[in-house]
Design an enzyme around this catalytic site. Sequence first.
Site, PDB file in Angstrom:
ATOM      1  N   SER A   9       0.838  -1.196   0.000  1.00 13.26           N
ATOM      2  CA  SER A   9       0.000   0.000   0.000  1.00 13.26           C
ATOM      3  C   SER A   9       0.880   1.256   0.000  1.00 13.26           C
ATOM      4  CB  SER A   9      -0.951  -0.053   1.205  1.00 13.26           C
ATOM      5  OG  SER A   9      -1.985   0.865   1.054  1.00 13.26           O
ATOM      6  N   HIS A  12      -7.247  -5.495  -1.587  1.00 17.45           N
ATOM      7  CA  HIS A  12      -6.039  -4.804  -1.152  1.00 17.45           C
ATOM      8  C   HIS A  12      -5.176  -5.725  -0.271  1.00 17.45           C
ATOM      9  CE1 HIS A  12      -3.871  -1.066  -0.950  1.00 17.45           C
ATOM     10  NE2 HIS A  12      -4.017  -0.908   0.336  1.00 17.45           N
ATOM     11  N   ASP A  53      -8.509  -5.101  -5.920  1.00 19.55           N
ATOM     12  CA  ASP A  53      -8.077  -3.924  -5.159  1.00 19.55           C
ATOM     13  C   ASP A  53      -8.593  -2.679  -5.864  1.00 19.55           C
ATOM     14  OD1 ASP A  53      -6.985  -1.966  -3.686  1.00 19.55           O
ATOM     15  OD2 ASP A  53      -4.890  -2.534  -3.997  1.00 19.55           O
TER      16      ASP A  53
END
Length: 716
Positions: A567, A680, A648
Amino acid sequence: MAVMKVIALTSALIGVAVAYDIEGMLGAPRRSAAIVNPSGELAFFSSTKYNWTTHKASTTWHVLDIASGNVSKAAFDSGVSEFVFVGPTNTSILYINGTNEEIPGGVTLYTADVLDFKPKLVASLDAPYSGLKATQTEDGGINFIAWSLAYGNNGSAYNPELATIPLSSGQLYDNNFVRHWNIYIAQERQAVFSGRLSPAYGGALSFDGKTKNLLLGINATVTRPESPVAVMGDSGDYDISPNGKTVAFLSKAPELPKANYTASYIYVVPHDGSEIAVAINGPGSTAPEAAKGASAAPKWSPDSTKLAYAQQDGIFYESDRFKLYVAAIDGLEAEVTPVAEYWDSSPSSISWNRDGETLYVGSELHAAVRVWSLPADADADYKPKDFTGPESVVADFAVLPDNSILVSAAASWTSRIYYTISPSTEKKVLFSANEVDPELKGLSPKDVSNFWYPGGDGDMIQCFVYYPSNFDASKKYPWVFNVHGGPQSAQGDNWSTRWNLRLWAEQGFIVTSPQFTGTPSYSQNFTDKIQANWGGTPYEDLVKLFEYVEENISYIDTTNAVAVGASYGGFMMNWIQGHALGRKFKALVSHDGKLNQVGSYGTEELWFIQQDQNGTIWNNRANYERWDPLKYAANFSTPQFVIHNDLDYRLPIAEGIMLFNILQSLGVPSRFLHFPDEGHWVVNRINSLMWHQNIFNWVKHYTQGEALLQDIVITQ
Ligand SMILES: *[C@@H]1O[C@H](CO)[C@@H](O)[C@H](O)[C@H]1NC(C)=O
Ligand SMILES: *[C@@H]1O[C@H](CO)[C@@H](O)[C@H](O)[C@H]1NC(C)=O
Ligand SMILES: *[C@@H]1O[C@H](CO)[C@@H](O)[C@H](O)[C@H]1NC(C)=O
Ligand SMILES: *[C@@H]1O[C@H](CO)[C@@H](O)[C@H](O)[C@H]1NC(C)=O
Ligand SMILES: *[C@@H]1O[C@H](CO)[C@@H](O)[C@H](O)[C@H]1NC(C)=O
Ligand SMILES: *[C@@H]1O[C@H](CO)[C@@H](O)[C@H](O)[C@H]1NC(C)=O
Ligand SMILES: *[C@@H]1O[C@H](CO)[C@@H](O)[C@H](O)[C@H]1NC(C)=O
Ligand SMILES: *[C@@H]1O[C@H](CO)[C@@H](O)[C@H](O)[C@H]1NC(C)=O
Ligand SMILES: *[C@@H]1O[C@H](CO)[C@@H](O)[C@H](O)[C@H]1NC(C)=O
Ligand SMILES: *[C@@H]1O[C@H](CO)[C@@H](O)[C@H](O)[C@H]1NC(C)=O
Ligand SMILES: *[C@@H]1O[C@H](CO)[C@@H](O)[C@H](O)[C@H]1NC(C)=O
Ligand SMILES: *[C@@H]1O[C@H](CO)[C@@H](O)[C@H](O)[C@H]1NC(C)=O
């Protein structure tokens, strides 16, 4: 030269028995937070274990005797999906059975005694409700609430098994927020429903078959009401008053678009739905003018006259400080008072102590969620004290009759620890997973430490360090340089099945995890400083960490290091790939990271990018360009493993594909792994096993001379 060194190092590592492994970490029991009975004697928790032969997870319930710490199997099984203590005795419960013989896709409510489990069916519900809360009313009946998806047109509960499926698959939108996390947003919204079990002949309970959507009628000019707020909201978003008369819930500001504002309000509504819900901290309320942001954690006082909650000021800043409030409630009228207003901490959970005058709140300090005590009417300068300390991360806690608490916590060395403590008494550990689960055997608090070092902007930065088993400080270990995600989320000494840094260390590494500029729990100013600064001060903090370790930590081989992150951590991998720091690593691993800042509007939560880049792409394009890793693609040269998942929707898969295409075109050694069924995060255990095996192989290939394996695919 480098190769020689790798071989020497690898042989030095041979003989280190790897007891703690991927399958063990992923398969070991996952225990829920404890549910404590009203007399504070018994705590129940569920435990979900995975069998690698059958590839099935199974859940069992257990009971912890709080006085002795004895744990035994509960009298009931996984047919109880969730339960609450309510009813005539200290061991009476109401529970949800996830099946319904009459209504496909519905659920049922049963009452029982937890000790001699003889269940009685009391209600048949028409949809898959969950998040049950309930309280006994004066007449011996039970008022309950639970949430379900509701139809967009009439607000009645939505049962996907009975719903009419349209023949075409198209979904048409006139407003933002087309998708969120890993779902496309449809017409249905989550809603809190109330129901009543009336006292009947012979102590029985009767149900009239009706549930009421308590959100109906809210004047939603822009955003339709929703509670709990999808996708991350849960039963912490609502509460029922102990007298059963009033329900409080939070829902996003109905007059603001929900894709670019975080604002949400706390509503109160009669349990019977006889009046329309009123926002107690919305525009025109008695709440301070400055409080405009997201609300959280509504909690009724024991006497049902007050409601404690938290709210942020920033109207689209999801990482702003949550401030505490107590509202005196009279009918649907509220008088809001700030509590300990200047306290530079951001509470995430709230409980009332049994006297109704003291609040216990969960709030993070130095990457550990702790429990703090303060008067419910604390003045602005009041400085609360934490009484649980930094040794573990508190997940939940329950207040016992003597105002001590039973804490459910975790740390890198234990997936679950239950203990009792109070502001005036010592911690008493009742249960710790590492002492019970063979998969976690040998893990101990000694496997983790931390140090502070001066960062890029002069602030002291805390850095956690994880060691493998049989760590020997006179040896040199290859280094895993981890960068956490968020960026506004801490990664301290916590248990995780996704980034379990102690498991990474067990592969023969020292792992560091710095809480760089922007990380919460070190002061709001420190968190705020990452705005319009993504590749700025945080990058300097990482450069400083590298220098600090080179000069000060002899057991880390800084010439044999890999950098990894997901991320925001993935963004940072892509950023350092184009900058000088990238040349210091043998390899990089980026999971679901951003490559193209200018392409930020492919995401869903627009409030996040607009706050973090301090403007829109059309008004402040320079902010987006300044920290754009793609701009430095010509410098990409360190081998990189790219992982990116198809579901995601925060960082669409094109980011990962684009990165891989560039690395391959430049001839940079690289691999690409994607999971078509993950968002994600990689959540499925088999997928996670494959994720771990391939990534560990990659980092060991570049630092420990392990052969790069082809096609690690789980077939059984
Ligand atoms: C997993 O399931 C298999 C097959 O049912 C069984 O033989 C084995 O004992 C189970 N393993 C564990 C750890 O429970
Ligand atoms: C705890 O369990 C042990 C062994 O099962 C038993 O001997 C002991 O009496 C129990 N203690 C309490 C207080 O229940
Ligand atoms: C749950 O309900 C099913 C029928 O739908 C029943 O067979 C089962 O025994 C129930 N289990 C529990 C624990 O209530
Ligand atoms: C529940 O337990 C408390 C504390 O032991 C006791 O005072 C109370 O009478 C009990 N309530 C019932 C209904 O048994
Ligand atoms: C609500 O609307 C849905 C979808 O049109 C419909 O199936 C359902 O029967 C309606 N519920 C009520 C109570 O009218
Ligand atoms: C709904 O809200 C709008 C805008 O805030 C306001 O103009 C309107 O009067 C409200 N309607 C009702 C029925 O309260
Ligand atoms: C939020 O989005 C709406 C349209 O959905 C737009 O009119 C408004 O200007 C945006 N506000 C901000 C602060 O981005
Ligand atoms: C700790 O880890 C758990 C499980 O991964 C996660 O849900 C929680 O948010 C983490 N908390 C903190 C403060 O890191
Ligand atoms: C945070 O920064 C602001 C100005 O940037 C300053 O006025 C304030 O005193 C700082 N707060 C703390 C708690 O240091
Ligand atoms: C090494 O540690 C010392 C003492 O903490 C510190 O003063 C020094 O700055 C560190 N070196 C680097 C390069 O950070
Ligand atoms: C990119 O590489 C070029 C050529 O090696 C170098 O001059 C430049 O400084 C590098 N850029 C960064 C940001 O490191
Ligand atoms: C954000 O933008 C505002 C207004 O344009 C400006 O005053 C402020 O300095 C900016 N903040 C940062 C951190 O760039």
